[in-house]
Design a protein around this motif. Structure first.
Motif, mmCIF file in Angstrom:
data_model
loop_
_atom_site.group_PDB
_atom_site.id
_atom_site.type_symbol
_atom_site.label_atom_id
_atom_site.label_comp_id
_atom_site.label_asym_id
_atom_site.label_seq_id
_atom_site.Cartn_x
_atom_site.Cartn_y
_atom_site.Cartn_z
ATOM 1 N N TRP A 58 7.001 -0.959 1.515
ATOM 2 C CA TRP A 58 7.696 -1.648 0.437
ATOM 3 C C TRP A 58 8.986 -2.301 0.905
ATOM 4 O O TRP A 58 9.409 -3.317 0.341
ATOM 5 C CB TRP A 58 7.951 -0.680 -0.710
ATOM 6 C CG TRP A 58 6.671 -0.313 -1.387
ATOM 7 C CD1 TRP A 58 5.909 0.791 -1.173
ATOM 8 C CD2 TRP A 58 5.970 -1.106 -2.347
ATOM 9 N NE1 TRP A 58 4.764 0.751 -1.953
ATOM 10 C CE2 TRP A 58 4.782 -0.398 -2.683
ATOM 11 C CE3 TRP A 58 6.228 -2.332 -2.972
ATOM 12 C CZ2 TRP A 58 3.866 -0.877 -3.612
ATOM 13 C CZ3 TRP A 58 5.312 -2.805 -3.893
ATOM 14 C CH2 TRP A 58 4.148 -2.095 -4.207
ATOM 15 N N SER A 59 9.627 -1.751 1.931
ATOM 16 C CA SER A 59 10.844 -2.390 2.444
ATOM 17 C C SER A 59 10.508 -3.749 3.051
ATOM 18 O O SER A 59 11.293 -4.703 2.949
ATOM 19 C CB SER A 59 11.526 -1.498 3.485
ATOM 20 O OG SER A 59 10.680 -1.289 4.614
ATOM 21 N N HIS A 60 9.328 -3.857 3.671
ATOM 22 C CA HIS A 60 8.894 -5.152 4.213
ATOM 23 C C HIS A 60 8.649 -6.144 3.069
ATOM 24 O O HIS A 60 9.061 -7.306 3.153
ATOM 25 C CB HIS A 60 7.609 -4.986 5.036
ATOM 26 C CG HIS A 60 7.803 -4.261 6.326
ATOM 27 N ND1 HIS A 60 7.910 -2.887 6.392
ATOM 28 C CD2 HIS A 60 7.898 -4.710 7.607
ATOM 29 C CE1 HIS A 60 8.064 -2.521 7.654
ATOM 30 N NE2 HIS A 60 8.058 -3.603 8.409
ATOM 31 N N TRP A 61 7.999 -5.670 2.028
ATOM 32 C CA TRP A 61 7.731 -6.545 0.895
ATOM 33 C C TRP A 61 9.033 -7.094 0.302
ATOM 34 O O TRP A 61 9.130 -8.268 -0.040
ATOM 35 C CB TRP A 61 6.938 -5.790 -0.165
ATOM 36 C CG TRP A 61 6.728 -6.545 -1.455
ATOM 37 C CD1 TRP A 61 7.179 -6.191 -2.686
ATOM 38 C CD2 TRP A 61 6.010 -7.774 -1.626
ATOM 39 N NE1 TRP A 61 6.799 -7.110 -3.625
ATOM 40 C CE2 TRP A 61 6.077 -8.098 -3.004
ATOM 41 C CE3 TRP A 61 5.325 -8.628 -0.764
ATOM 42 C CZ2 TRP A 61 5.480 -9.242 -3.525
ATOM 43 C CZ3 TRP A 61 4.735 -9.763 -1.285
ATOM 44 C CH2 TRP A 61 4.809 -10.071 -2.650
ATOM 45 N N SER A 62 10.053 -6.266 0.235
ATOM 46 C CA SER A 62 11.336 -6.684 -0.328
ATOM 47 C C SER A 62 12.038 -7.709 0.563
ATOM 48 O O SER A 62 12.890 -8.459 0.079
ATOM 49 C CB SER A 62 12.244 -5.462 -0.536
ATOM 50 O OG SER A 62 11.679 -4.569 -1.471
ATOM 51 N N ARG B 271 -5.354 -1.754 -6.315
ATOM 52 C CA ARG B 271 -4.900 -1.045 -7.511
ATOM 53 C C ARG B 271 -4.003 -1.936 -8.360
ATOM 54 O O ARG B 271 -3.123 -2.625 -7.848
ATOM 55 C CB ARG B 271 -4.151 0.218 -7.113
ATOM 56 C CG ARG B 271 -5.016 1.288 -6.483
ATOM 57 C CD ARG B 271 -4.155 2.408 -5.920
ATOM 58 N NE ARG B 271 -3.244 2.931 -6.930
ATOM 59 C CZ ARG B 271 -3.235 4.201 -7.349
ATOM 60 N NH1 ARG B 271 -4.127 5.047 -6.854
ATOM 61 N NH2 ARG B 271 -2.360 4.609 -8.230
ATOM 62 N N ALA B 272 -4.224 -1.889 -9.659
ATOM 63 C CA ALA B 272 -3.429 -2.701 -10.580
ATOM 64 C C ALA B 272 -1.968 -2.295 -10.562
ATOM 65 O O ALA B 272 -1.074 -3.148 -10.681
ATOM 66 C CB ALA B 272 -3.997 -2.591 -11.992
ATOM 67 N N ASP B 273 -1.688 -0.988 -10.368
ATOM 68 C CA ASP B 273 -0.293 -0.560 -10.372
ATOM 69 C C ASP B 273 0.440 -1.031 -9.121
ATOM 70 O O ASP B 273 1.644 -1.287 -9.155
ATOM 71 C CB ASP B 273 -0.191 0.960 -10.538
ATOM 72 C CG ASP B 273 -0.875 1.736 -9.421
ATOM 73 O OD1 ASP B 273 -1.643 1.137 -8.652
ATOM 74 O OD2 ASP B 273 -0.644 2.956 -9.337
ATOM 75 N N GLU B 274 -0.284 -1.183 -8.002
ATOM 76 C CA GLU B 274 0.338 -1.731 -6.794
ATOM 77 C C GLU B 274 0.726 -3.188 -7.018
ATOM 78 O O GLU B 274 1.835 -3.609 -6.685
ATOM 79 C CB GLU B 274 -0.606 -1.626 -5.599
ATOM 80 C CG GLU B 274 -0.008 -2.165 -4.301
ATOM 81 C CD GLU B 274 -0.965 -2.094 -3.130
ATOM 82 O OE1 GLU B 274 -0.561 -2.513 -2.026
ATOM 83 O OE2 GLU B 274 -2.106 -1.639 -3.306
ATOM 84 N N ALA B 275 -0.184 -3.968 -7.607
ATOM 85 C CA ALA B 275 0.105 -5.375 -7.896
ATOM 86 C C ALA B 275 1.267 -5.494 -8.881
ATOM 87 O O ALA B 275 2.145 -6.367 -8.733
ATOM 88 C CB ALA B 275 -1.129 -6.059 -8.461
ATOM 89 N N ALA C 203 0.816 -1.223 0.000
ATOM 90 C CA ALA C 203 0.000 0.000 0.000
ATOM 91 C C ALA C 203 0.849 1.272 0.000
ATOM 92 O O ALA C 203 2.053 1.232 0.197
ATOM 93 C CB ALA C 203 -0.964 0.016 1.180
ATOM 94 N N ARG C 204 0.183 2.370 -0.226
ATOM 95 C CA ARG C 204 0.824 3.674 -0.194
ATOM 96 C C ARG C 204 0.082 4.555 0.801
ATOM 97 O O ARG C 204 -1.094 4.322 1.094
ATOM 98 C CB ARG C 204 0.802 4.308 -1.587
ATOM 99 C CG ARG C 204 1.555 3.485 -2.625
ATOM 100 C CD ARG C 204 1.733 4.247 -3.924
ATOM 101 N NE ARG C 204 2.404 3.431 -4.934
ATOM 102 C CZ ARG C 204 3.703 3.199 -4.962
ATOM 103 N NH1 ARG C 204 4.477 3.717 -4.037
ATOM 104 N NH2 ARG C 204 4.232 2.452 -5.904
ATOM 105 N N PRO C 205 0.740 5.562 1.356
ATOM 106 C CA PRO C 205 0.069 6.391 2.364
ATOM 107 C C PRO C 205 -1.157 7.090 1.797
ATOM 108 O O PRO C 205 -1.162 7.542 0.655
ATOM 109 C CB PRO C 205 1.159 7.398 2.764
ATOM 110 C CG PRO C 205 2.120 7.414 1.620
ATOM 111 C CD PRO C 205 2.118 6.015 1.086
#
Length: 277
Positions: free
Chosen positions: A202-206, A223-227, A132-134
């Protein structure tokens, strides 16, 4: 329904479905921990949990803090507190390394757990969930959504018509004036405050290293761009889009979600095999 107490005194309600060795052969299949989304409850998973149990998995679903039969107004609703509840279940119930299946906010909790406690997670299934984004407006949007509920509902049918799923309606509690949510509105709004203010995860995702399946509903809200960015940052992520499903894929098309999960598990490498990461 069973309960355990976490480190900060929060009582967490959970349901534990035993697995079956005979369903799959001489060895039991990995345990599964199911994490529901905001304003949800463990009963949402009944259909999928039954399918996973029939396939041989031990399946545990729980009410997140602030929800259902768990402590309704816990002292903390931080992301770390939600992760710690799941960690406590994995350790106290001897589930690890487990398959984590999380939808929406529950998926976000599962993602953070997989990043920070890799030894507890065998594989990760994210349903309409990501870093997600803020979004500073998120708490206000959630408050508006909760305030739109015409409570109390006069009947289960009225609740189902408004909420969209019988499973959501079954999460309500009966009071003298009708059916009302089993959560505190302000507690749920506070739950989203940290997520809204953080500069993404995103650091967690990495840092996630276990096999991962990302599932979106064809008409979902992720959101498609997040995926797409998730796949770009971790190209080994398996993705699936479920037709005829919105944000609540586990309720809209539980049979297709189960198929995607079983195919993913059948194709993933064993824990002893090297991966391409």
């Amino acid at each position: 329904m069973k309960r355990l107490t976490t480190g900060d005194g929060t009582r967490v309600a959970y349901r534990d479905r035993p697995g079956s060795v005979s369903a799959t052969g001489p060895e039991p299949r990995p345990s599964v921990l199911l994490l529901h989304g905001l304003a949800g409850h463990l009963g949402e998973w009944d259909d999928l949990a039954g399918r996973l149990q029939s396939a041989g998995h031990r399946v545990v679903a729980f009410d997140a803090r602030g929800h259902g039969e768990s402590t309704r107004r816990p002292a903390s609703v931080t992301r770390a507190a939600h992760v710690e509840d799941a960690v406590t279940l994995l350790r106290e119930l001897d589930l690890a390394p487990a398959i984590l299946v999380g939808q929406s906010l529950g998926g976000h909790t599962a993602l953070l757990l997989a990043a920070d406690h890799p030894e507890l997670v065998r594989s990760l299934v994210l349903v309409e969930a990501g870093p997600a984004r803020p979004n500073p407006e998120l708490p206000r949007e959630i408050a508006g959504w909760l305030d739109s509920w015409p409570v109390p509902f006069a009947s289960l049918e009225e609740a189902r018509a408004f909420l969209g799923h019988e499973a959501w309606a079954r999460g309500l509690e009966k009071r003298p004036d009708g059916l009302r949510p089993r959560f505190d509105r302000d507690t749920l709004v506070r739950t989203m405050t940290e997520l809204a203010a953080a500069d993404g995860y995103w650091s967690h995702w990495s840092r996630v290293r276990c096999p991962t399946l990302l599932v979106r509903g064809a008409s979902g809200t992720m959101r498609a761009d997040e995926a797409a960015e998730m796949s770009a940052r971790r190209p080994d992520t398996r993705t699936a889009v479920v037709p005829g499903a919105g944000h609540d894929v586990h309720l809209d098309r539980p049979e297709l979600l189960h198929t995607e999960i079983e195919q993913f598990l059948a194709d993933e490498p064993t824990r002893d095999e090297p991966t391409s990461r």
